[in-house]
Enzyme design. Structure first.
Site, short mmCIF file in Angstrom:
data_model
loop_
_atom_site.label_atom_id
_atom_site.label_comp_id
_atom_site.label_asym_id
_atom_site.label_seq_id
_atom_site.Cartn_x
_atom_site.Cartn_y
_atom_site.Cartn_z
N ARG A 61 24.82 1.08 -10.36
CA ARG A 61 24.18 -0.07 -11.00
C ARG A 61 24.49 -0.05 -12.49
NH1 ARG A 61 19.69 -1.16 -7.72
NH2 ARG A 61 19.40 -3.09 -8.89
N PRO B 35 15.64 -10.67 -8.40
CA PRO B 35 14.31 -10.34 -7.89
C PRO B 35 13.92 -8.89 -8.18
CG PRO B 35 15.62 -11.47 -6.21
CD PRO B 35 16.55 -11.08 -7.30
N GLU B 36 12.89 -8.72 -8.99
CA GLU B 36 12.26 -7.43 -9.19
C GLU B 36 10.78 -7.63 -8.90
OE1 GLU B 36 13.45 -5.15 -12.63
OE2 GLU B 36 15.49 -5.99 -12.60
N LYS C 7 9.58 -4.79 -3.92
CA LYS C 7 10.49 -5.91 -3.69
C LYS C 7 10.34 -6.47 -2.27
CE LYS C 7 13.77 -3.93 -6.99
NZ LYS C 7 15.17 -3.52 -7.24
#
Length: 273
Positions: free
Chosen positions: A259, A2-3, A51
């Site tokens: 990340r 999900p972005e 988001k």
């Protein structure tokens, strides 16, 4: 993953089913909201912000949800068996006489007054997909703005970017306090588009506005037609479509919140030392 593009499509999906409809069923399976009753309320619409999702109701309340990594909203016919929502993964149920929205594995859930949405999201930067981010057209969303930010939002994003100094540019793009809606996929793809090394100093990026516009363009295209095949994201060891070098992968940020960043050593040379 999900972005911002996924949240835009999810909000539109929920609106097509529930906006303007009165709820005949509402069940919030969340410790801090378990006693909240939204039955009988009319859904005004769901507003995406980065988001986050803000489902607003006619009594001045907002249901705030966040998908994190694994969350989804699914629509099922209210008269079907799945609408019973017996799965322990269901965190929220919103249903009218036709459709029932089931929130699976939601990462966050709050109910606040609509005029208090800022208490949840006030620390965030501007949304790269909002209509007033820059001069390119965006999707207008009904209801009050989420945050009272300068217009266009890109100016505020650039101001926040400049305050990051020598921080790696990939970290800045992922920092939702600078700009919201960009995750690891569109961070990698927008840096590839402009040829920047992910660990370049943010204050060395002379075309930060174009990096942000690249991210916006890529996200908007994904909202409209679905995600295209990536140039570098998830393609470690495969050939770069631009120069033929082998795509590499590295970590940005510090443990335990680092990340992954994918990049091309052959053509992402700007800011590389």
């Amino acid at each position: 993953m999900p972005e911002g593009d996924v949240l835009r499509r999810t909000a539109a999906h929920l609106d097509r089913a529930l906006a303007g409809r009165r709820l005949v069923r509402a069940d919030l399976r969340w410790p801090t909201a378990a006693t909240v009753d939204l039955t009988g309320r009319t859904v005004l619409g769901t507003r995406p912000y980065g988001k986050h999702l803000l489902t607003r109701f006619d009594d001045g309340r907002t249901l705030h949800t966040h998908l994190r990594m694994d969350g989804t909203w699914r629509l099922v016919p209210t008269t079907g068996q799945r609408a019973a929502a017996r799965s322990p993964q269901v965190r929220a149920v919103l249903g009218d006489e036709r459709w029932t929205a089931l929130g699976y594995q939601l990462g966050m859930l709050d109910v606040v007054r609509t005029n208090a949405e800022r208490t949840l999201l006030g620390h965030l930067g501007p949304d790269v997909l909002d209509g007033d981010f820059d001069s390119t057209p965006g999707v207008p969303w009904a209801g009050p703005p989420v945050l009272d930010l300068p217009t266009p939002g890109i100016d505020e994003a650039l101001r926040r970017w400049a305050a990051e100094g020598s921080r790696p540019v990939a970290e800045v793009l992922l920092d939702q306090r600078v700009v919201v809606g960009i995750g690891t996929i569109f961070m990698a793809e927008s840096l590839f588009a402009r040829g920047w090394w992910p660990w370049a100093r943010a204050d060395d990026v002379v075309d930060a506005d174009e990096v942000l516009r690249s991210a916006r363009a890529l996200l908007r295209a994904s909202v409209a037609t679905g995600r295209p095949s990536p140039a570098v994201y998830g393609r470690e060891g495969r050939t770069c479509p631009r120069c033929g070098a082998r795509v590499a992968r590295g970590d940005v940020g510090t443990p335990p919140t680092q990340r992954q960043a994918y990049w091309c050593p052959g053509c992402q040379v700007r800011g590389r030392h």
